[in-house]
Design a protein around this motif. Structure first.
Motif, short mmCIF file in Angstrom:
data_model
loop_
_atom_site.label_atom_id
_atom_site.label_comp_id
_atom_site.label_asym_id
_atom_site.label_seq_id
_atom_site.Cartn_x
_atom_site.Cartn_y
_atom_site.Cartn_z
N THR A 3 1.45 15.71 -13.44
CA THR A 3 1.45 15.33 -12.02
C THR A 3 1.11 13.86 -11.85
OG1 THR A 3 0.85 17.57 -11.34
CG2 THR A 3 0.41 15.80 -9.77
N LEU A 4 0.14 13.39 -12.62
CA LEU A 4 -0.25 11.97 -12.54
C LEU A 4 0.92 11.07 -12.91
CD1 LEU A 4 -2.35 9.76 -12.12
CD2 LEU A 4 -3.08 10.09 -14.49
N ARG A 5 1.64 11.44 -13.99
CA ARG A 5 2.79 10.63 -14.40
C ARG A 5 3.85 10.61 -13.30
NH1 ARG A 5 1.89 13.18 -19.40
NH2 ARG A 5 3.52 14.72 -18.92
N ALA A 6 4.09 11.77 -12.70
CA ALA A 6 5.11 11.86 -11.65
C ALA A 6 4.72 11.02 -10.44
CB ALA A 6 5.33 13.31 -11.24
N VAL A 7 3.43 11.04 -10.08
CA VAL A 7 2.96 10.25 -8.94
C VAL A 7 3.08 8.76 -9.24
CG1 VAL A 7 0.94 9.65 -7.55
CG2 VAL A 7 1.42 12.04 -8.05
N VAL A 8 2.66 8.36 -10.43
CA VAL A 8 2.75 6.95 -10.81
C VAL A 8 4.21 6.48 -10.79
CG1 VAL A 8 2.43 5.31 -12.70
CG2 VAL A 8 0.61 6.93 -12.14
N ASP A 9 5.09 7.30 -11.35
CA ASP A 9 6.52 6.95 -11.37
C ASP A 9 7.09 6.90 -9.96
OD1 ASP A 9 6.43 6.83 -14.10
OD2 ASP A 9 7.37 8.79 -14.44
N GLY A 10 6.72 7.90 -9.14
CA GLY A 10 7.23 7.96 -7.77
C GLY A 10 6.78 6.78 -6.94
N PHE A 11 5.51 6.42 -7.05
CA PHE A 11 5.01 5.30 -6.26
C PHE A 11 5.50 3.96 -6.81
CE2 PHE A 11 1.17 7.73 -4.32
CZ PHE A 11 2.06 8.41 -3.49
N ALA A 12 5.78 3.90 -8.11
CA ALA A 12 6.40 2.69 -8.66
C ALA A 12 7.79 2.51 -8.05
CB ALA A 12 6.50 2.78 -10.18
N ARG A 13 8.54 3.61 -7.92
CA ARG A 13 9.83 3.54 -7.26
C ARG A 13 9.66 3.16 -5.78
NH1 ARG A 13 14.86 5.25 -8.14
NH2 ARG A 13 14.36 4.14 -10.06
N ALA A 14 8.66 3.72 -5.13
CA ALA A 14 8.42 3.39 -3.73
C ALA A 14 8.14 1.91 -3.55
CB ALA A 14 7.25 4.21 -3.20
N ARG A 15 7.38 1.34 -4.48
CA ARG A 15 7.05 -0.09 -4.40
C ARG A 15 8.33 -0.93 -4.45
NH1 ARG A 15 3.60 0.29 -7.90
NH2 ARG A 15 1.75 0.47 -6.59
N LYS A 16 9.26 -0.54 -5.33
CA LYS A 16 10.53 -1.26 -5.43
C LYS A 16 11.38 -1.06 -4.18
CE LYS A 16 10.72 -1.10 -10.50
NZ LYS A 16 11.43 -0.53 -11.67
N LEU A 17 11.40 0.17 -3.67
CA LEU A 17 12.20 0.46 -2.48
C LEU A 17 11.69 -0.32 -1.27
CD1 LEU A 17 12.72 4.32 -2.83
CD2 LEU A 17 14.49 2.56 -2.94
N VAL A 18 10.38 -0.39 -1.14
CA VAL A 18 9.79 -1.15 -0.03
C VAL A 18 10.20 -2.61 -0.12
CG1 VAL A 18 7.62 -1.99 0.96
CG2 VAL A 18 7.85 0.43 0.32
N ALA A 19 10.13 -3.17 -1.34
CA ALA A 19 10.53 -4.57 -1.52
C ALA A 19 12.02 -4.76 -1.27
CB ALA A 19 10.17 -5.02 -2.94
N ASP A 20 12.85 -3.79 -1.73
CA ASP A 20 14.30 -3.88 -1.51
C ASP A 20 14.63 -3.98 -0.03
OD1 ASP A 20 14.78 -3.68 -4.22
OD2 ASP A 20 15.27 -1.53 -4.17
N HIS A 21 13.83 -3.30 0.79
CA HIS A 21 14.13 -3.23 2.22
C HIS A 21 13.15 -4.07 3.06
CE1 HIS A 21 17.21 -0.30 1.40
NE2 HIS A 21 16.36 0.40 0.68
N HIS A 22 12.63 -5.13 2.42
CA HIS A 22 11.91 -6.20 3.14
C HIS A 22 10.62 -5.70 3.80
CE1 HIS A 22 15.84 -7.93 2.52
NE2 HIS A 22 16.38 -7.04 3.34
#
Length: 576
Positions: free
Chosen positions: A31-50
């Motif tokens: 679960t920890l790995r999935a959360v870390v991976d998911g929020f890493a993706r979220a960080r990139k998505l947030v940056a992608d969309h300004h």
């Protein structure tokens, strides 16, 4: 101390993981790995969309955006990311998130955010279905018409610890775990995996027989609307895994396992069928079917009906009448070998070998629906897997044989599915959907028909609906051929979710030029020009004469404007 910043009229996004405590208790490290991976993706998505990521605290995430559309696009991308990830895990280990979005004001200090509007976003998240997005009226009013059209008002609602009611909307993503009538019905269906097994792997003829009969049993069980039967492709693919059948069945999350064994014998053809309840590891039923060689079992549709009826009875479901096109014995045996080649989709030579057999069969029995359907399917596989040297010719031949098959047997699900997919490339989109819908009505477990329906929706300019359809197909065929993931990647790309497109393509083991073009365009749209150029160079080494206009002509979009983002990505990647 970090200065307090005031941000006004912004979109505030709050995301929370559903059942985080249960998932952590069940598998803390995973679960920890999935959360870390998911929020890493979220960080990139947030940056992608300004946007600006404020914090990721435990199982929640907070971000702010100057534009409501950017917040929505980020939210959709995150839900899509988890939907793709979840295919690799059984239902109990799948991770879902809820997202709430509200337009208002916030005070920011470091990784903290304050204000009533921040609290409203968090409370709206609680009202969202797993995999869904709930937004306020103030956010809805800031959205473009495209997103407003996907919203359903739920009126004024009371939010926890918020004094004033808030008018809210659900934005339909297609990733909600409760979405779709078919999905809800599927939860009441028992899931079945049919696995071919042999007593000794040196008996190659027995291996082929077990494979072929497994395909026939899958076809028969699929006619029972009460069952959800995993596809023949998944069945054959899982046999190569170095895991016991019951372990494979548990990993795929099915309720029942059917094992088909065809031991070798000098005097008899022998078929052993066993049924195991995976939920409690209980052996439910087995029967050994033995017929002397002068009456080989492979030619008898009545035997398949008997096996399927016994299986359904022991799964405690009411049996329904099975229909089957009569098969001449010798032809039927050859068709079984052909279907094995068609469904495994290993290499182009499989289709060539299948057609060599079918060309001989059709000369003897020109009015047999199954033979014409198989010829059409072989050409469709070539198109979808990128193996066709002349796509126009393959489309014409597939369409011709599938149309004849429907004329000969209008109740054959496979015939409608093959014809429906050819209609997409002939740009007859309504006709494609009509036949693909008929295929699913005749056989609700037909994964390829569902994936084909997703393809049709892509080229109709409905990428979100397409993603949902292909997700459904992957539930019936978890070990899917490459073209499912290619279609999933296109739906992501056409939704502006370029990172998720890369994830979908990443599921494909052997990449071809079509996959690499999509990779190149996705990298280019994300600004990674170096990676885009690397893929562009690989494509050009394979097909030196390729030009962007080739894609413009070959992609069967109803509205050419829906193709423009892909063409633009190709240009940015360096294609001409």
């Amino acid at each position: 101390m970090t200065a307090l910043r005031q941000k006004q009229d912004i979109a505030i996004l709050h995301c929370d993981i559903v059942e985080f405590s249960r998932l952590t208790e069940q598998d803390e490290d995973g679960t920890l790995r999935a959360v870390v991976d998911g929020f890493a993706r979220a960080r990139k998505l947030v940056a992608d969309h300004h946007g600006e990521l404020v914090n990721t605290a435990g199982d929640s995430l907070l971000a702010v955006f100057d534009n409501a559309d950017d917040a929505i696009q980020t939210a959709i991308g995150l839900q899509q990311h988890f939907a793709i990830r979840n295919h690799e895990h059984p239902e109990s280990q799948r991770m879902h998130t809820r997202i709430g979005i509200h337009n208002g004001d916030a005070r920011l200090r470091g990784d903290q955010a304050f204000g009533n509007d921040v609290n409203i976003a968090a409370r709206l998240q609680e009202r969202s279905p797993p995999g869904g997005i709930c937004l306020s009226q103030s956010c809805f009013e800031k959205l473009s018409g495209e997103y407003q059209g996907r919203c359903t008002s739920i009126g004024a609602i009371a939010l926890r610890k918020i004094q004033t009611e808030v008018t809210a909307h659900f934005l339909e993503t297609g990733y909600e775990t409760t979405a779709g009538k078919e999905s809800r019905l599927d939860h009441r269906r028992l899931a079945i995996l049919v696995v071919p097994e042999t007593s000794n792997t040196i008996f190659r003829e027995s291996n082929r027989a077990a494979d072929a009969l497994s395909i026939e049993i899958i076809s028969g069980l699929s006619r029972f609307r009460q069952l959800r039967v995993l596809s023949a492709h998944t069945s054959l693919a899982t046999t190569s895994e170095d895991k016991p059948p019951q372990t494979r069945a548990r990993l795929l999350g099915v309720d029942y396992l059917v094992q088909v064994r065809a031991p070798s014998s000098d005097n008899t053809a022998s078929l052993l069928v066993e049924l195991v309840d995976i939920r409690n590891d209980q052996h439910c039923w087995s029967q050994d079917f033995k017929i002397t060689q002068d009456r080989s079992w492979v030619g008898h549709a009545d035997l398949i009906t008997q096996i399927v009826s016994e299986l359904s009875r022991h799964i405690e479901l009411a049996a329904i009448g099975l229909t089957a096109t009569p098969h001449p014995l010798a032809q039927y045996q050859q068709l079984l070998n052909v279907r094995r080649l068609l469904y495994r989709m290993h290499e182009p030579a499989d289709m060539t070998n299948a057609r060599a057999i079918l060309d001989q069969l059709v000369k003897v029995h020109a009015d047999h629906a199954g033979t014409h359907c198989a010829i059409g399917l072989s050409h469709v596989v070539d198109i979808l897997m990128g193996w066709a040297d002349d796509i126009a010719r393959s489309i014409a031949l597939a369409s011709e044989h599938a149309a004849l098959a429907i004329e000969l047997d209008p109740l054959d699900s496979e015939c409608h599915a093959v014809f429906g997919i050819t209609a997409i490339w002939r740009r007859h989109h309504s006709q494609a959907l009509n036949h693909l819908n008929q295929a699913i009505a005749l056989n609700p477990s037909h994964a390829d028909a569902r994936a084909g329906r997703g393809l049709a929706m892509i080229f109709l300019g409905e990428p979100a609906a397409a993603f949902e359809q292909i997700q459904e197909a992957l539930r019936y065929n978890p070990v899917a051929p490459a073209w499912y993931h290619w279609a999933l990647a296109i739906s992501c790309y056409n939704s502006g979710q370029y990172r998720n497109a890369l994830d979908a393509i990443g599921k494909i083991t052997r990449l071809n030029r079509f996959h690499r073009r999509l990779l190149a365009a996705s990298h280019a749209q994300l600004g990674d020009i170096e990676a885009a150029h690397e893929e562009q160079e690989r494509v050009m080494r394979e097909v030196p004469g390729y030009r962007i206009d080739d894609t413009r002509r070959s992609h069967p979009y109803q509205d050419v404007r829906d193709l423009q983002p892909f063409l633009e990505g190709l240009r940015r990647a360096g294609f001409e």
